[in-house]
Design a protein around this motif. Structure first.
Motif, short mmCIF file in Angstrom:
data_model
loop_
_atom_site.label_atom_id
_atom_site.label_comp_id
_atom_site.label_asym_id
_atom_site.label_seq_id
_atom_site.Cartn_x
_atom_site.Cartn_y
_atom_site.Cartn_z
N ASN A 164 0.47 8.19 3.88
CA ASN A 164 -0.42 7.14 4.39
C ASN A 164 0.24 6.42 5.57
O ASN A 164 0.07 5.21 5.75
CB ASN A 164 -0.77 6.13 3.29
CG ASN A 164 -2.13 5.48 3.50
OD1 ASN A 164 -2.96 5.97 4.24
ND2 ASN A 164 -2.34 4.36 2.82
N PHE A 165 0.98 7.18 6.35
CA PHE A 165 1.88 6.64 7.37
C PHE A 165 1.37 6.97 8.76
O PHE A 165 1.01 8.13 9.03
CB PHE A 165 3.26 7.27 7.17
CG PHE A 165 4.36 6.70 8.02
CD1 PHE A 165 5.19 5.71 7.51
CD2 PHE A 165 4.60 7.16 9.29
CE1 PHE A 165 6.22 5.19 8.27
CE2 PHE A 165 5.62 6.65 10.07
CZ PHE A 165 6.44 5.66 9.55
N VAL B 294 -4.05 11.15 0.47
CA VAL B 294 -2.72 10.61 0.22
C VAL B 294 -2.15 11.14 -1.09
O VAL B 294 -0.97 11.51 -1.18
CB VAL B 294 -2.75 9.06 0.22
CG1 VAL B 294 -1.39 8.49 -0.15
CG2 VAL B 294 -3.20 8.54 1.58
N ILE B 295 -2.99 11.21 -2.10
CA ILE B 295 -2.58 11.74 -3.39
C ILE B 295 -2.18 13.20 -3.25
O ILE B 295 -1.14 13.65 -3.77
CB ILE B 295 -3.71 11.59 -4.43
CG1 ILE B 295 -4.00 10.11 -4.70
CG2 ILE B 295 -3.35 12.32 -5.72
CD1 ILE B 295 -2.85 9.32 -5.22
N VAL C 213 1.09 0.95 2.15
CA VAL C 213 -0.04 0.43 1.38
C VAL C 213 -1.15 0.01 2.33
O VAL C 213 -0.93 -0.20 3.53
CB VAL C 213 0.41 -0.77 0.51
CG1 VAL C 213 1.49 -0.35 -0.48
CG2 VAL C 213 0.87 -1.94 1.37
N PRO C 214 -2.39 -0.12 1.84
CA PRO C 214 -3.51 -0.53 2.70
C PRO C 214 -3.46 -2.02 3.03
O PRO C 214 -4.39 -2.78 2.70
CB PRO C 214 -4.74 -0.14 1.88
CG PRO C 214 -4.28 -0.20 0.47
CD PRO C 214 -2.85 0.24 0.48
N TYR C 215 -2.40 -2.42 3.71
CA TYR C 215 -2.21 -3.83 4.03
C TYR C 215 -3.34 -4.42 4.90
O TYR C 215 -3.63 -5.62 4.78
CB TYR C 215 -0.85 -4.04 4.70
CG TYR C 215 -0.72 -3.40 6.06
CD1 TYR C 215 -1.05 -4.10 7.20
CD2 TYR C 215 -0.28 -2.09 6.19
CE1 TYR C 215 -0.97 -3.51 8.45
CE2 TYR C 215 -0.19 -1.48 7.43
CZ TYR C 215 -0.53 -2.20 8.56
OH TYR C 215 -0.46 -1.61 9.79
N ILE D 219 5.57 0.40 1.51
CA ILE D 219 5.77 -0.20 2.83
C ILE D 219 4.67 -1.23 3.05
O ILE D 219 3.48 -0.88 3.10
CB ILE D 219 5.73 0.87 3.93
CG1 ILE D 219 6.73 1.99 3.64
CG2 ILE D 219 6.01 0.23 5.29
CD1 ILE D 219 6.64 3.17 4.60
N LEU D 220 5.06 -2.49 3.23
CA LEU D 220 4.08 -3.58 3.29
C LEU D 220 3.72 -3.97 4.72
O LEU D 220 2.76 -4.70 4.92
CB LEU D 220 4.62 -4.80 2.54
CG LEU D 220 5.08 -4.56 1.10
CD1 LEU D 220 5.53 -5.86 0.47
CD2 LEU D 220 3.99 -3.90 0.27
#
Length: 252
Positions: free
Chosen positions: A71-72, A82-83, A101-103, A133-134
């Protein structure tokens, strides 16, 4: 912390990283070689998913872990993809999954999306550690950073990571403090990974001192703390060899 001690600890806790867009398999092999130093090995290498199998073949007997990213860097890819990427990376030999993460959804007021994404990737990763990763430099506000940390912890994150290294503001001591306080208050055995912009032994020492202040003198180890960087390895080795620090550039 004395600089030599910081260099030794920083080296042992380093996720030596190449997430350049033009990275090749040859670059990954060179990264794996750099991870094996006269002063000990780094904790891990962190590379694109397509190179996991190659890195695993190079590092199989070294104890250096293989980390990759999913997801990068956007945090907004379709979760099923992503899975699938997570499962494939683990099958290829990844020990650790660094999940963005979907920040952006949190910034739009959509709560619990980080928790849900973390939980699903954690399940798909099996025994592999998940570092969330936030993107704290984009979240910006302390309240949002803390909310993202709490959601990731609720989802079962093994580490809280500040940044992708792909935005203008990456790891900062202020953001690291918020994440450490969230970890401390949760009571969970979760680690911290500042990433991006850590280029000198002095930079690393500041984060190590912060960890000692908030989490205790004996908290830091490769199981609880990582540094996401590439150029800082040269600084650590120079410090340990008693040499002048090399000139450092920009980048991860």
């Amino acid at each position: 912390m004395e600089l030599r001690d910081a260099a030794a600890m920083g080296l042992a806790c380093l996720d030596l990283t190449n997430l350049n867009d033009d990275c090749t398999e040859e670059d990954v092999f060179a990264l794996c070689e750099r991870a094996l130093t006269p002063h000990g090995n780094t904790a891990a290498v962190c590379i694109w998913p397509r190179f996991v199998k190659a890195a695993r073949s190079k590092l199989r007997t070294t104890g250096v872990r293989v980390a990759t990213v999913v997801n990068f860097p956007s945090g907004m890819e379709a979760i099923e993809g992503v899975i699938d990427m997570t499962r494939q990376a683990v099958a290829d030999g990844a020990d650790e999954i660094d999940l963005v993460v979907p920040y952006p959804l949190l910034m739009e007021g959509q709560t619990h999306q980080i928790t849900a994404a973390t939980a699903r990737v954690k399940e798909a990763a099996g025994q592999a550690r998940v570092k969330t990763i936030l993107e704290t430099g984009v979240l910006g506000e302390a309240e949002l950073i803390r909310a993202a940390a709490e959601e990731a912890l609720e989802g079962g994150a093994d580490f809280l990571k500040t940044s992708t290294g792909k935005v203008s503001v990456n790891a900062t001591l202020q953001a690291a403090r918020i994440l450490l306080e969230a970890i401390r208050d949760s009571g969970d055995p979760v680690g911290l990974k500042p990433a991006g912009g850590i280029r000198t032994t002095e930079d690393a020492a500041a984060y190590l001192d912060l960890c000692a202040e908030i989490m205790g003198e004996d908290w830091v180890s490769p199981t609880t703390f990582r540094i996401g960087a590439s150029g800082v390895l040269s600084a650590f080795l120079a410090t340990l060899d008693g040499n002048a620090a090399p000139t450092v550039g920009s980048g991860y």
